[in-house]
Write a protein that holds these residues in place. Structure first.
Motif, PDB file in Angstrom:
ATOM      1  N   ASP A   5      37.186  53.852  37.000  1.00 35.11           N
ATOM      2  CA  ASP A   5      36.773  52.904  35.969  1.00 35.11           C
ATOM      3  C   ASP A   5      38.020  52.168  35.466  1.00 35.11           C
ATOM      4  OD1 ASP A   5      38.110  54.684  34.339  1.00 35.11           O
ATOM      5  OD2 ASP A   5      36.316  55.527  33.418  1.00 35.11           O
ATOM      6  N   THR A  30      28.163  49.199  40.512  1.00 37.96           N
ATOM      7  CA  THR A  30      29.589  49.017  40.243  1.00 37.96           C
ATOM      8  C   THR A  30      29.940  47.557  39.999  1.00 37.96           C
ATOM      9  OG1 THR A  30      30.022  48.867  42.632  1.00 37.96           O
ATOM     10  CG2 THR A  30      30.251  51.031  41.610  1.00 37.96           C
ATOM     11  N   ALA A  31      31.042  47.360  39.265  1.00 41.63           N
ATOM     12  CA  ALA A  31      31.641  46.044  39.060  1.00 41.63           C
ATOM     13  C   ALA A  31      32.683  45.830  40.171  1.00 41.63           C
ATOM     14  CB  ALA A  31      32.293  45.984  37.682  1.00 41.63           C
ATOM     15  N   PRO A  32      33.017  44.600  40.514  1.00 40.99           N
ATOM     16  CA  PRO A  32      32.581  43.361  39.881  1.00 40.99           C
ATOM     17  C   PRO A  32      31.250  42.819  40.388  1.00 40.99           C
ATOM     18  CG  PRO A  32      34.205  42.890  41.563  1.00 40.99           C
ATOM     19  CD  PRO A  32      34.057  44.376  41.538  1.00 40.99           C
ATOM     20  N   ARG A  33      30.625  43.512  41.344  1.00 43.72           N
ATOM     21  CA  ARG A  33      29.342  43.017  41.867  1.00 43.72           C
ATOM     22  C   ARG A  33      28.324  42.869  40.741  1.00 43.72           C
ATOM     23  NH1 ARG A  33      26.479  43.746  46.751  1.00 43.72           N
ATOM     24  NH2 ARG A  33      24.487  42.656  46.577  1.00 43.72           N
ATOM     25  N   LEU A  34      28.226  43.881  39.878  1.00 49.38           N
ATOM     26  CA  LEU A  34      27.341  43.820  38.717  1.00 49.38           C
ATOM     27  C   LEU A  34      28.124  44.255  37.487  1.00 49.38           C
ATOM     28  CD1 LEU A  34      24.072  45.339  40.210  1.00 49.38           C
ATOM     29  CD2 LEU A  34      24.413  42.977  39.519  1.00 49.38           C
ATOM     30  N   GLN A  35      28.033  43.479  36.432  1.00 47.42           N
ATOM     31  CA  GLN A  35      28.814  43.742  35.228  1.00 47.42           C
ATOM     32  C   GLN A  35      28.044  44.563  34.188  1.00 47.42           C
ATOM     33  OE1 GLN A  35      31.930  42.947  35.133  1.00 47.42           O
ATOM     34  NE2 GLN A  35      32.090  41.536  36.865  1.00 47.42           N
ATOM     35  N   ASN A  92      26.217  49.634  34.740  1.00 45.17           N
ATOM     36  CA  ASN A  92      27.034  50.400  35.683  1.00 45.17           C
ATOM     37  C   ASN A  92      26.786  51.894  35.501  1.00 45.17           C
ATOM     38  OD1 ASN A  92      30.116  48.450  36.070  1.00 45.17           O
ATOM     39  ND2 ASN A  92      28.002  47.907  36.402  1.00 45.17           N
ATOM     40  N   ARG A 107      31.920  50.275  32.357  1.00 45.09           N
ATOM     41  CA  ARG A 107      32.378  49.567  33.547  1.00 45.09           C
ATOM     42  C   ARG A 107      32.776  50.600  34.594  1.00 45.09           C
ATOM     43  NH1 ARG A 107      34.358  44.413  33.699  1.00 45.09           N
ATOM     44  NH2 ARG A 107      32.845  44.148  32.031  1.00 45.09           N
ATOM     45  N   TYR A 133      34.009  50.960  38.736  1.00 44.77           N
ATOM     46  CA  TYR A 133      34.483  50.220  39.905  1.00 44.77           C
ATOM     47  C   TYR A 133      34.195  50.925  41.230  1.00 44.77           C
ATOM     48  CZ  TYR A 133      37.154  47.399  36.560  1.00 44.77           C
ATOM     49  OH  TYR A 133      37.521  46.581  35.521  1.00 44.77           O
TER      50      TYR A 133
END
Length: 514
Positions: free
Chosen positions: A16, A379-384, A387, A406, A408
């Protein structure tokens, strides 16, 4: 009689904004994972394929290597202006890509992790999916090769100082893929050019047997390919992608699935029963069957044998992903990405469906190395937003869920499936442990008695509240201040006390009237 070695523990890497941590994997004690390695600041992480080493990029100039058994940092390398880094399959070598201003700057460096020394360097102008990693290793690291103009160059990892050992000349080659079996075959892709069709060729890796391909397949309307070897290196699945669908049925272009064998017995299309794109393909752990999700929605899922004969239909639905567990027994059929997240779990041996569930907004998904658990992650950055991690049993029942502000990355630590027992025995052992826990509770104790107030270790996620405009929220807060309530609808202590007083007064008045 020899004593069987205990199965290794399952570990989960979670990253994260604060860094990465290692959890003890399931089964969890008291429903929560224990921390195996506390949070370490970093920007990226990657396990070696065998799970022996962990590469941790801590900044744009510092890369550390951890030994996974002890989780101890064994090497730290200063690499200025690093843009990308990767670790070899057995964790012996680290490869870095740096910014470069001129061809004289050799910006791709191979480092030997044990000594921290640079063992090979070369210049690479840019980095693409087809050209990175620049040096590709076989699974046992006995062979290394790289893509160059019109050829594949082979090197000897035991002695990089010897330079290029031999070359495989393939005019206009754009991509290649080494087979899974150690040093056996290599597949090469040549795109369309000047009216000539694109083709995929398979060559033997031996220096003396590389003059002619052992298999070849040509096709028009091809922009790119995905090359998927089975574990035995006897079969290659080629997903051919075209940017334009001449039938105008799909905005995303056209895909075809081709199948080639190294013995030359099959070179052609896989007979799919429904028109539409090929969403996903996956080989079984034994390499004798492969599963395909294909067709316009609702998509179909079919399992074929190594002769391209259909063996079993998994039905139709909103699916675009298929995952075969490492033991070859269970299959997860799912619809992720822009689909609603439906998942169906199958027992392939028994040919029956075990359960269905949902994991909305999942970005990554994978079976645990022992084949008992299936983990999805948003996961980010695909979905903000939303998470989090979900872990399911092999039958689709939710085992654990945790949300993050968040997230990752969430990965299982790789382990060989052969180190674990049979899936059925492992499942039975877990069930027996649960039964023993229940028996240890006294029959008359409160913990043994059913209670409607008891909450599970992992309660189901609450449904999101209905949307409320800002002015409604402001009105609720004003009302709370005036009347002693709260914006969420719960009464404050003073309001509750006043309410009880009013009720008592009403009761006194009612008794006085009587």
């Amino acid at each position: 009689m020899a004593v069987a070695e205990p199965s290794p523990s399952l570990d989960i890497l979670v990253r994260d904004p604060e860094g990465f941590a290692i959890w003890h994997g399931p089964p969890f004690t008291n429903g929560q994972p224990r921390i195996k390695l506390d949070t370490v600041q970093c920007t990226s992480t990657k396990f070696s394929e065998d799970g022996s080493k962990l590469m941790v990029t801590k900044s744009d100039s510092l890369i550390s290597i951890y030994e996974c058994q002890s989780l101890r940092e064994i090497r730290s390398l200063q690499v200025p202006n690093v843009l990308a880094a990767t670790i070899s399959p057995c964790g012996t070598y680290l490869q870095t890509f740096q910014k470069s201003t001129s061809p004289q700057d050799k910006n791709v460096v191979v480092w030997k992790i044990d000594t921290g020394d640079s063992v090979y360097q070369l210049f690479q102008k840019n980095m693409t999916k087809a050209t990175w990693p620049a040096i590709r290793f076989s699974s046992d690291e006995a062979m290394a090769c790289r893509l160059a103009t019109n050829e594949i160059q082979f090197l000897e990892p035991a002695d990089f100082s010897g330079g290029i050992v031999h070359r495989l000349r393939i005019p206009s080659i754009a991509a290649f893929e080494l087979s899974k079996t150690v040093g056996s075959f290599i597949a090469a892709f040549v795109p369309e050019s000047k009216g000539m069709p694109a083709n995929v060729q398979i060559f033997a890796c031996g220096k003396e047997s590389q003059s002619q391909p052992v298999a070849r397949r040509s096709f028009f309307r091809c922009s790119s390919v995905q090359l998927n070897w089975n574990c035995n290196s006897t079969g290659l699945l080629v997903v051919v992608q075209s940017d334009v669908d001449k039938t105008n049925q799909s905005y995303y272009g056209e895909t075809k699935l081709n199948y080639l064998t190294t013995d030359g017995t099959h070179e052609g299309l896989v007979p799919l029963r429904k028109e539409g794109p090929v969403h996903d393909v996956h080989w079984s752990n034994g390499g004798k069957e492969f599963a395909v999700v294909y067709g316009f929605m609702p998509a179909m899922a079919t399992i074929f044998d190594k002769k391209c004969n259909p063996l079993f239909e998994l039905g139709t639905g909103p699916y675009n992903t298929i995952r075969w567990n490492p033991k070859g027994k269970f299959i997860c059929l799912a619809g992720f990405g822009n689909l609603p997240g439906d998942m169906a779990f199958w027992d392939y041996i028994e040919k029956k469906q075990l359960g269905t569930t949902k994991a909305e907004l999942s970005v990554t998904s994978e079976w645990s190395p022992d084949g008992r658990y299936f983990m999805t992650a948003t996961t980010a950055p695909r979905l903000q937003v939303d998470n989090g991690i979900k872990i399911f049993h092999h039958n689709g029942s939710l085992y654990y869920k945790r949300m993050f502000d968040r997230l990752y990355q969430a990965d299982w630590k790789p382990e060989s499936p052969d180190k674990f027992g049979d899936v059925e025995e492992l499942v039975k052992s877990i069930d027996s442990l649960k039964m023993e826990e229940k028996k240890t509770q006294a029959p008359g104790s409160k913990s043994a008695q059913p209670s409607t107030k008891a909450t599970p270790a992992n309660p189901p996620a609450q449904k999101p509240a209905a949307y409320r405009p800002p002015h409604a929220k402001a009105a609720a807060s004003v009302q709370a201040e005036l009347f002693g309530g709260s914006p969420s609808g719960e009464m404050s202590k003073s309001a509750l006390k006043n309410k009880k007083k009013r009720e008592k007064q009403r009761e006194k008045k009612a008794t006085g009237d009587v």
